[in-house]
Motif scaffolding. Structure first.
Motif, mmCIF file in Angstrom:
data_model
loop_
_atom_site.group_PDB
_atom_site.id
_atom_site.type_symbol
_atom_site.label_atom_id
_atom_site.label_comp_id
_atom_site.label_asym_id
_atom_site.label_seq_id
_atom_site.Cartn_x
_atom_site.Cartn_y
_atom_site.Cartn_z
ATOM 1 N N SER A 191 0.863 -1.179 0.000
ATOM 2 C CA SER A 191 0.000 0.000 0.000
ATOM 3 C C SER A 191 0.898 1.226 0.000
ATOM 4 C CB SER A 191 -0.867 0.033 1.263
ATOM 5 O OG SER A 191 -1.668 -1.119 1.360
ATOM 6 N N GLY A 192 0.423 2.274 -0.660
ATOM 7 C CA GLY A 192 1.233 3.491 -0.767
ATOM 8 C C GLY A 192 0.647 4.637 0.031
ATOM 9 N N PRO A 193 1.013 5.855 -0.345
ATOM 10 C CA PRO A 193 0.664 7.036 0.444
ATOM 11 C C PRO A 193 -0.788 7.479 0.286
ATOM 12 C CG PRO A 193 1.827 7.676 -1.547
ATOM 13 C CD PRO A 193 1.847 6.174 -1.527
ATOM 14 N N ILE A 194 -1.124 8.539 0.997
ATOM 15 C CA ILE A 194 -2.397 9.243 0.796
ATOM 16 C C ILE A 194 -2.145 10.295 -0.275
ATOM 17 C CG2 ILE A 194 -4.182 10.692 1.836
ATOM 18 C CD1 ILE A 194 -3.187 9.650 4.606
ATOM 19 N N LEU A 218 1.145 11.976 0.991
ATOM 20 C CA LEU A 218 1.465 11.979 2.423
ATOM 21 C C LEU A 218 1.752 10.561 2.908
ATOM 22 C CD1 LEU A 218 -1.298 14.411 3.775
ATOM 23 C CD2 LEU A 218 1.121 14.932 3.309
ATOM 24 N N CYS A 219 2.791 10.438 3.732
ATOM 25 C CA CYS A 219 3.156 9.127 4.293
ATOM 26 C C CYS A 219 2.061 8.638 5.238
ATOM 27 C CB CYS A 219 4.476 9.239 5.044
ATOM 28 S SG CYS A 219 4.933 7.714 5.897
ATOM 29 N N ARG A 220 1.715 7.371 5.105
ATOM 30 C CA ARG A 220 0.775 6.749 6.060
ATOM 31 C C ARG A 220 1.327 5.431 6.583
ATOM 32 N NH1 ARG A 220 -3.672 3.219 3.449
ATOM 33 N NH2 ARG A 220 -3.006 2.968 1.299
ATOM 34 N N CYS A 221 2.613 5.152 6.271
ATOM 35 C CA CYS A 221 3.227 3.927 6.790
ATOM 36 C C CYS A 221 4.095 4.212 8.014
ATOM 37 C CB CYS A 221 4.058 3.242 5.707
ATOM 38 S SG CYS A 221 5.616 4.068 5.319
ATOM 39 N N GLY A 222 4.425 5.473 8.219
ATOM 40 C CA GLY A 222 5.241 5.867 9.379
ATOM 41 C C GLY A 222 6.727 5.787 9.141
ATOM 42 N N ASN A 223 7.169 5.371 7.952
ATOM 43 C CA ASN A 223 8.596 5.112 7.729
ATOM 44 C C ASN A 223 9.319 6.140 6.861
ATOM 45 O OD1 ASN A 223 8.889 2.638 9.204
ATOM 46 N ND2 ASN A 223 7.589 1.705 7.644
ATOM 47 N N SER A 224 8.597 7.111 6.320
ATOM 48 C CA SER A 224 9.257 8.091 5.457
ATOM 49 C C SER A 224 10.302 8.876 6.240
ATOM 50 C CB SER A 224 8.218 9.060 4.886
ATOM 51 O OG SER A 224 8.865 10.118 4.213
ATOM 52 N N HIS A 225 11.373 9.249 5.551
ATOM 53 C CA HIS A 225 12.381 10.141 6.141
ATOM 54 C C HIS A 225 12.147 11.574 5.700
ATOM 55 C CE1 HIS A 225 14.526 6.746 7.745
ATOM 56 N NE2 HIS A 225 14.518 6.166 6.542
ATOM 57 N N TYR A 229 5.645 14.060 3.901
ATOM 58 C CA TYR A 229 5.547 13.500 2.550
ATOM 59 C C TYR A 229 6.045 12.050 2.529
ATOM 60 C CZ TYR A 229 5.204 18.488 1.497
ATOM 61 O OH TYR A 229 4.830 19.811 1.487
ATOM 62 N N CYS A 230 5.512 11.290 1.606
ATOM 63 C CA CYS A 230 5.981 9.926 1.326
ATOM 64 C C CYS A 230 7.325 10.009 0.609
ATOM 65 C CB CYS A 230 4.939 9.237 0.435
ATOM 66 S SG CYS A 230 5.460 7.688 -0.321
ATOM 67 N N ASP A 231 8.244 9.105 0.943
ATOM 68 C CA ASP A 231 9.515 9.050 0.209
ATOM 69 C C ASP A 231 9.724 7.683 -0.445
ATOM 70 O OD1 ASP A 231 10.190 7.339 2.261
ATOM 71 O OD2 ASP A 231 12.028 8.395 2.818
ATOM 72 N N GLY A 232 8.655 6.906 -0.552
ATOM 73 C CA GLY A 232 8.751 5.591 -1.212
ATOM 74 C C GLY A 232 9.111 4.460 -0.260
ATOM 75 N N SER A 233 9.338 4.757 1.033
ATOM 76 C CA SER A 233 9.760 3.701 1.976
ATOM 77 C C SER A 233 8.717 2.591 2.130
ATOM 78 C CB SER A 233 10.038 4.300 3.357
ATOM 79 O OG SER A 233 11.143 5.157 3.310
ATOM 80 N N HIS A 234 7.460 2.892 1.828
ATOM 81 C CA HIS A 234 6.409 1.868 1.962
ATOM 82 C C HIS A 234 6.699 0.647 1.103
ATOM 83 C CE1 HIS A 234 5.235 4.480 -1.429
ATOM 84 N NE2 HIS A 234 4.887 3.338 -1.980
ATOM 85 N N MET A 235 7.437 0.862 0.005
ATOM 86 C CA MET A 235 7.746 -0.267 -0.877
ATOM 87 C C MET A 235 8.812 -1.162 -0.237
ATOM 88 S SD MET A 235 8.704 -0.197 -4.902
ATOM 89 C CE MET A 235 7.238 0.677 -5.375
HETATM 90 S S1 FES Z 1 3.512 5.766 2.675
HETATM 91 FE FE1 FES Z 1 5.164 5.987 4.104
HETATM 92 S S2 FES Z 1 6.887 6.244 2.796
HETATM 93 FE FE2 FES Z 1 5.236 6.044 1.365
#
Ligand code: FES
Length: 248
Positions: A191-194, A218-225, A229-235
């Motif tokens: 799953s990716g960002p909002i 927007l990050c919704r996984c909690g792992n973005s640096h 904003y999302c930085d792709g860490s969800h992948m």
């Molecule tokens: S949703 Fe958290 S890094 Fe993409």
């Protein structure tokens, strides 16, 4: 929110007064104005390239504010259940507040200019189809290449990629209704960002605004640096929101 405080990205729609997002510096997203919230799935073409979005569930939201999980640990995703107070995570809103166009690399075509701010890559991959958007823009004097350049750029959810019409000296942006989409990426099993569309203003809980943009992820996984904003860490982390997949 006071309009004077905000910087508006060139080409973004006018300030959408009816909607706003407040980002709790230690917790969730508070969304005002009851924008539509739906799933959007990244769907590949026959060649396996990311190609289009398909809509999944539309969530029924009749209360305000809508409170969306930012830490990735809620048991009631996409909504917050308070888990952010119980877990070990870094909520720091570390993204700089510079305008999107402050830090872009430019690729030139005869008619179009592609502006690329790599900070905002979320690995949605639409830009990689048909020989990549960076090559296509160089050939954008050809109608077919121009159409693909615009298509691929407009599908970029984060706004990493932007186009400028050189002859008219104006930015090209898709017309997007103010709304929120939860990106799902079955091809990459995550799953990716909002995806926040249509110029919805955002600020943190200390009233410091972010630039208003037409496309924001927007990050919704909690792992973005680069929060919010999302930085792709969800992948990398194979984040899953546990919501139903595409049924047809
Ligand atoms: S949703 Fe958290 S890094 Fe993409």
């Amino acid at each position: 929110m006071e309009r004077e405080n905000f910087h508006i990205e060139p080409g973004a729609p006018m300030f959408n007064k009816g909607y706003s997002i407040i980002i709790d510096t230690k917790g969730p997203y508070f969304v005002y104005g009851k924008p539509t919230l739906r799933q959007e799935f990244i769907v590949p073409n026959a060649e396996g390239e990311a190609w289009e979005y398909k809509t999944g569930i539309t969530y029924k939201v009749d209360h305000e504010p809508m409170v969306l999980c930012r830490c990735g640990h809620s048991q009631t995703k996409p909504f917050c259940d308070g888990s952010h107070t119980q877990i070990d995570w870094d909520p720091t809103l570390s993204a700089d507040r510079k305008p999107l166009l402050d830090n872009v690399e430019i690729s030139e075509g005869e008619e179009l200019q592609l502006l690329d701010n790599k900070t905002y890559c979320v690995h949605a991959r639409f830009c990689m189809a048909k020989g990549t958007v960076w090559h296509l823009v160089e050939q954008s004097n050809r109608p077919e290449a121009q159409e693909l350049t615009i298509r691929e750029t407009f599908h970029c959810p984060s706004g990493r990629l932007k186009l400028r019409d050189k002859k008219k000296d104006e930015f090209l942006e898709p017309r997007l209704e103010p709304s929120l989409s939860l990106i799902e990426d079955p091809q990459k099993n995550c799953s990716g960002p909002i995806w926040v569309k249509g110029g919805i203003p955002m600020e943190d809980s200390e009233c410091t605004p972010y630039e208003i943009r037409n496309r924001v992820t927007l990050c919704r996984c909690g792992n973005s640096h680069n929060k919010p904003y999302c930085d792709g860490s969800h992948m990398r982390t194979q984040f899953s929101d546990g919501q139903p997949g595409l049924t047809s």
